[in-house]
Design a protein around this motif. Structure first.
Motif, PDB file in Angstrom:
ATOM      1  N   PRO A 172       7.593  11.353   8.123  1.00 27.76           N
ATOM      2  CA  PRO A 172       6.622  10.357   8.581  1.00 27.76           C
ATOM      3  C   PRO A 172       6.832   9.003   7.930  1.00 27.76           C
ATOM      4  CG  PRO A 172       5.636  11.745   6.908  1.00 27.76           C
ATOM      5  CD  PRO A 172       7.010  12.318   7.169  1.00 27.76           C
ATOM      6  N   PHE A 173       6.321   7.966   8.568  1.00 27.92           N
ATOM      7  CA  PHE A 173       6.155   6.686   7.889  1.00 27.92           C
ATOM      8  C   PHE A 173       5.032   6.860   6.869  1.00 27.92           C
ATOM      9  CE2 PHE A 173       8.260   5.430  11.789  1.00 27.92           C
ATOM     10  CZ  PHE A 173       9.168   4.486  11.341  1.00 27.92           C
ATOM     11  N   ALA A 174       5.226   6.307   5.664  1.00 29.86           N
ATOM     12  CA  ALA A 174       4.313   6.643   4.569  1.00 29.86           C
ATOM     13  C   ALA A 174       3.641   5.439   3.926  1.00 29.86           C
ATOM     14  CB  ALA A 174       5.073   7.432   3.489  1.00 29.86           C
ATOM     15  N   THR A 175       4.294   4.298   3.872  1.00 26.76           N
ATOM     16  CA  THR A 175       3.761   3.141   3.146  1.00 26.76           C
ATOM     17  C   THR A 175       3.651   1.940   4.076  1.00 26.76           C
ATOM     18  OG1 THR A 175       5.928   2.287   2.448  1.00 26.76           O
ATOM     19  CG2 THR A 175       4.885   3.960   1.035  1.00 26.76           C
ATOM     20  N   ALA A 176       2.915   0.942   3.627  1.00 25.41           N
ATOM     21  CA  ALA A 176       2.791  -0.313   4.379  1.00 25.41           C
ATOM     22  C   ALA A 176       2.919  -1.486   3.422  1.00 25.41           C
ATOM     23  CB  ALA A 176       1.460  -0.379   5.117  1.00 25.41           C
ATOM     24  N   GLY A 177       3.844  -2.371   3.726  1.00 27.26           N
ATOM     25  CA  GLY A 177       3.984  -3.621   2.982  1.00 27.26           C
ATOM     26  C   GLY A 177       3.637  -4.779   3.892  1.00 27.26           C
ATOM     27  N   TYR A 224       0.852  -1.179   0.000  1.00 25.05           N
ATOM     28  CA  TYR A 224       0.000   0.000   0.000  1.00 25.05           C
ATOM     29  C   TYR A 224       0.895   1.239   0.000  1.00 25.05           C
ATOM     30  CZ  TYR A 224      -3.572  -3.392   1.179  1.00 25.05           C
ATOM     31  OH  TYR A 224      -4.415  -4.482   1.149  1.00 25.05           O
ATOM     32  N   ASP A 225       0.877   1.980  -1.126  1.00 26.21           N
ATOM     33  CA  ASP A 225       1.741   3.151  -1.226  1.00 26.21           C
ATOM     34  C   ASP A 225       1.128   4.342  -0.509  1.00 26.21           C
ATOM     35  OD1 ASP A 225      -0.189   4.249  -2.891  1.00 26.21           O
ATOM     36  OD2 ASP A 225       0.917   3.810  -4.740  1.00 26.21           O
ATOM     37  N   GLU A 226       1.774   5.505  -0.644  1.00 29.46           N
ATOM     38  CA  GLU A 226       1.355   6.683   0.118  1.00 29.46           C
ATOM     39  C   GLU A 226      -0.091   7.086  -0.148  1.00 29.46           C
ATOM     40  OE1 GLU A 226       4.516   9.869   0.113  1.00 29.46           O
ATOM     41  OE2 GLU A 226       5.391   8.461  -1.320  1.00 29.46           O
ATOM     42  N   ALA A 227      -0.556   6.868  -1.374  1.00 29.58           N
ATOM     43  CA  ALA A 227      -1.895   7.308  -1.746  1.00 29.58           C
ATOM     44  C   ALA A 227      -2.970   6.271  -1.468  1.00 29.58           C
ATOM     45  CB  ALA A 227      -1.919   7.681  -3.232  1.00 29.58           C
ATOM     46  N   ALA A 228      -2.583   5.071  -1.091  1.00 32.51           N
ATOM     47  CA  ALA A 228      -3.541   3.974  -0.944  1.00 32.51           C
ATOM     48  C   ALA A 228      -4.211   4.003   0.430  1.00 32.51           C
ATOM     49  CB  ALA A 228      -2.851   2.639  -1.153  1.00 32.51           C
ATOM     50  N   THR A 229      -5.431   3.490   0.471  1.00 33.40           N
ATOM     51  CA  THR A 229      -6.135   3.295   1.732  1.00 33.40           C
ATOM     52  C   THR A 229      -5.674   1.986   2.355  1.00 33.40           C
ATOM     53  OG1 THR A 229      -8.070   4.491   0.923  1.00 33.40           O
ATOM     54  CG2 THR A 229      -8.392   3.033   2.812  1.00 33.40           C
ATOM     55  N   LEU A 230      -5.231   2.035   3.585  1.00 31.05           N
ATOM     56  CA  LEU A 230      -4.762   0.826   4.250  1.00 31.05           C
ATOM     57  C   LEU A 230      -5.932  -0.112   4.520  1.00 31.05           C
ATOM     58  CD1 LEU A 230      -2.119   2.263   6.749  1.00 31.05           C
ATOM     59  CD2 LEU A 230      -1.797   1.402   4.427  1.00 31.05           C
TER      60      LEU A 230
END
Length: 217
Positions: free
Chosen positions: A110-115, A81-87
């Motif tokens: 900030p922390f920006a993405t989630a893998g 999930y990149d910066e623009a994505a909804t988690l």
């Protein structure tokens, strides 16, 4: 997704799902060459519920990768999930915000993405590597990992093979389980490698949620 997660005796669902305060609880271990690792066991109480929601709701996909002269299956499922994505769950937004608040002065951004990685059993793994795609190839950064599900060891070793030999083949291990947090910082991605090795011991599924800064993979 039916994965057969075995609940932890220490992850009491009656206590609700909540994050513990980071301040005053995180413990840092300094490695070499400016690398360090922060650890907070049981950061998330009630993590089994989040595991189930992510197992069912994340955009999991299987990957294939070139390995020498052939293409092989990556031994885990992944979602990014990149910066623009909804988690995929509001608790991940809460985790990312809490990490940003705690580390921002030191991290500077900030922390920006989630893998997300799903290790279905002991046959799933990730080989020795550093997260050095993007800015982390030349800059210090942080990678924060929230571990959900069965305990699996996260192992670290110096990237410099000469340094490893001088230090007797040093390997640092963290047994990450239900709701545990580990943060790799400083030069860790450039000067150390980490892995989740395969195991022949019976083990349940695990989800790893990795929070990174912009432009780091």
């Amino acid at each position: 997704m039916e994965l057969g997660l075995q609940s932890s005796l220490f992850d009491d669902p009656s206590a609700g799902t909540r994050f513990a305060p980071l301040a005053g609880s995180v413990r840092r271990r300094h490695l070499t060459a400016g690398a360090w690792v922060d650890v907070l066991p049981g950061w998330l109480t009630g993590s089994d519920a989040l595991f189930t929601r992510l197992a069912d709701g994340a955009a999991w996909r299987a990957e294939r990768r070139q390995m020498y002269d052939r293409v092989v299956d990556v031994p885990r499922l992944v979602a990014f999930y990149d910066e623009a994505a909804t988690l995929p769950d509001p608790l991940l937004d809460e985790a990312r915000d809490a990490l940003t608040t705690y580390y921002r002065r030191e991290l500077g951004e900030p922390f920006a993405t989630a893998g997300l990685c799903l290790y279905r059993d002991g046959n799933d793994s990730v080989a020795w590597h550093g997260d050095t795609i993007g800015r982390s190839a030349t800059e210090d950064t942080m990678v924060a990992i929230l571990s959900l599900g069965a305990a699996r060891p996260l192992t670290l070793r110096p990237r410099d093979t000469d340094a490893r030999h001088r230090r007797g083949g040093e390997v640092v291990k963290f047994a990450l389980g239900h709701g545990d947090l580990v943060v790799m910082g400083g030069s860790c991605q450039r000067t150390w490698e980490h892995a989740v090795p395969k195991t022949t011991r019976p083990t349940g599924p695990r989800i790893s949620v990795q929070f990174r800064t912009r432009g780091v993979r």
